[in-house]
Design a protein around this motif. Structure first.
Motif, PDB file in Angstrom:
ATOM      1  N   ASP A  96      79.211 101.913 108.956  1.00 60.37           N
ATOM      2  CA  ASP A  96      79.451 101.264 107.654  1.00 60.37           C
ATOM      3  C   ASP A  96      78.959 102.103 106.477  1.00 60.37           C
ATOM      4  O   ASP A  96      79.506 102.002 105.377  1.00 60.37           O
ATOM      5  CB  ASP A  96      78.818  99.869 107.632  1.00 60.37           C
ATOM      6  CG  ASP A  96      79.454  98.955 108.671  1.00 60.37           C
ATOM      7  OD1 ASP A  96      80.659  98.680 108.549  1.00 60.37           O
ATOM      8  OD2 ASP A  96      78.763  98.550 109.618  1.00 60.37           O
ATOM      9  N   SER A  97      77.951 102.940 106.712  1.00 64.84           N
ATOM     10  CA  SER A  97      77.499 103.836 105.639  1.00 64.84           C
ATOM     11  C   SER A  97      78.597 104.829 105.268  1.00 64.84           C
ATOM     12  O   SER A  97      78.808 105.119 104.088  1.00 64.84           O
ATOM     13  CB  SER A  97      76.233 104.591 106.059  1.00 64.84           C
ATOM     14  OG  SER A  97      75.089 103.797 105.852  1.00 64.84           O
ATOM     15  N   SER A  98      79.303 105.343 106.267  1.00 62.33           N
ATOM     16  CA  SER A  98      80.417 106.254 105.976  1.00 62.33           C
ATOM     17  C   SER A  98      81.526 105.538 105.208  1.00 62.33           C
ATOM     18  O   SER A  98      82.107 106.078 104.274  1.00 62.33           O
ATOM     19  CB  SER A  98      80.987 106.832 107.275  1.00 62.33           C
ATOM     20  OG  SER A  98      80.109 107.801 107.813  1.00 62.33           O
ATOM     21  N   LEU A  99      81.806 104.308 105.603  1.00 64.64           N
ATOM     22  CA  LEU A  99      82.858 103.541 104.917  1.00 64.64           C
ATOM     23  C   LEU A  99      82.480 103.284 103.460  1.00 64.64           C
ATOM     24  O   LEU A  99      83.320 103.388 102.567  1.00 64.64           O
ATOM     25  CB  LEU A  99      83.094 102.206 105.641  1.00 64.64           C
ATOM     26  CG  LEU A  99      83.550 102.287 107.104  1.00 64.64           C
ATOM     27  CD1 LEU A  99      83.782 100.879 107.660  1.00 64.64           C
ATOM     28  CD2 LEU A  99      84.809 103.132 107.265  1.00 64.64           C
ATOM     29  N   ALA A 100      81.189 102.985 103.222  1.00 62.60           N
ATOM     30  CA  ALA A 100      80.735 102.679 101.858  1.00 62.60           C
ATOM     31  C   ALA A 100      80.577 103.930 101.004  1.00 62.60           C
ATOM     32  O   ALA A 100      81.028 103.974  99.857  1.00 62.60           O
ATOM     33  CB  ALA A 100      79.414 101.909 101.906  1.00 62.60           C
ATOM     34  N   GLU A 171      81.830  94.477 100.012  1.00 60.89           N
ATOM     35  CA  GLU A 171      83.218  94.261 100.448  1.00 60.89           C
ATOM     36  C   GLU A 171      83.325  94.313 101.973  1.00 60.89           C
ATOM     37  O   GLU A 171      84.037  93.514 102.587  1.00 60.89           O
ATOM     38  CB  GLU A 171      84.143  95.307  99.818  1.00 60.89           C
ATOM     39  CG  GLU A 171      84.441  95.043  98.342  1.00 60.89           C
ATOM     40  CD  GLU A 171      85.144  96.221  97.653  1.00 60.89           C
ATOM     41  OE1 GLU A 171      85.610  97.137  98.383  1.00 60.89           O
ATOM     42  OE2 GLU A 171      85.201  96.228  96.418  1.00 60.89           O
ATOM     43  N   LEU A 172      82.596  95.236 102.584  1.00 59.57           N
ATOM     44  CA  LEU A 172      82.591  95.341 104.043  1.00 59.57           C
ATOM     45  C   LEU A 172      81.972  94.097 104.680  1.00 59.57           C
ATOM     46  O   LEU A 172      82.462  93.601 105.702  1.00 59.57           O
ATOM     47  CB  LEU A 172      81.810  96.589 104.484  1.00 59.57           C
ATOM     48  CG  LEU A 172      82.455  97.938 104.180  1.00 59.57           C
ATOM     49  CD1 LEU A 172      81.457  99.069 104.385  1.00 59.57           C
ATOM     50  CD2 LEU A 172      83.695  98.154 105.055  1.00 59.57           C
ATOM     51  N   ALA A 173      80.890  93.601 104.061  1.00 57.94           N
ATOM     52  CA  ALA A 173      80.231  92.388 104.581  1.00 57.94           C
ATOM     53  C   ALA A 173      81.177  91.206 104.539  1.00 57.94           C
ATOM     54  O   ALA A 173      81.181  90.356 105.445  1.00 57.94           O
ATOM     55  CB  ALA A 173      78.972  92.100 103.771  1.00 57.94           C
TER      56      ALA A 173
END
Length: 206
Positions: A96-100, A171-173
């Protein structure tokens, strides 16, 4: 059980993770505590390239690919073997860090970064993702006040970058509600730890 701790810079997730791991070990759980990028010698070598303050010319796509490469090595050498042995893996940052950061804040597109990482991880997602949410201004103030914390290349980004990171995480959450829990990281440390522990207890069925 694969549990990841996520959040913007200065959210306190690393401090909370250390406390949670100690609590789990005291209860008799076998825990592997690790981090990304890094966690194994090869992955740590890649981390040094990514976060080195001298590497200001690192291309955003190259950066995203390096994170994915580090992640793959970490999974192969550490995470997957531990999960196979029935251990709890607590990881400071993951997919998720890469996505953010790269997908959202670097504006490379969340779907593009997800695609690269699905190849790298063979579709591995955490069982529980704890997002430590804090306003970027407050997080960066914490970093400035903590003389012992390493200052890396991402800490030096402008405030707009950090705002985009936070927005992307939220947004991911919202998108992955089945595994994400948002923790208010502005609260006192004891309260943040307590709220985090409650979520882990729930997930482990304690």
């Amino acid at each position: 059980m694969f549990i990841t701790f996520e959040g913007p810079e200065g959210s306190g997730k690393t401090t909370v993770a250390n406390i949670i791991v100690t609590k789990l070990e005291k209860l008799g759980f076998k825990v592997v505590h690790t981090r990304e990028p890094g966690g194994t010698p090869i992955a740590e070598a890649i981390r040094n390239v990514i976060l080195d303050k001298k590497n200001t010319n690192l291309d955003p796509r190259a950066e995203a690919l390096l994170y994915a490469a580090s992640r793959r090595q970490h999974l192969i050498e550490k995470v997957w073997p531990a999960l196979k042995e029935g251990k709890i893996v607590v990881c400071d940052r993951f997919l998720d860090s890469s996505l953010a950061y790269q997908g959202g804040a670097r504006e490379l597109g969340v779907d593009n970064i997800l695609s690269v990482n699905m190849f790298a991880t063979e579709g591995t997602f955490p069982d529980l993702t704890l997002l430590f949410d804090i306003a970027p201004e407050d997080g960066l103030k914490r970093i400035a006040a903590n003389a012992n914390r390493e200052v890396n290349r991402l800490d030096l980004e402008k405030i707009d970058f950090h705002k985009k990171v936070r927005e992307s995480f939220l947004e991911l959450a919202n998108k992955y509600q089945e595994r994400f829990v948002v923790i208010d990281a502005n609260k006192p440390l004891e309260e943040v730890v307590e709220n985090t522990w409650l979520e882990i207890e729930k997930k482990l069925g304690l």
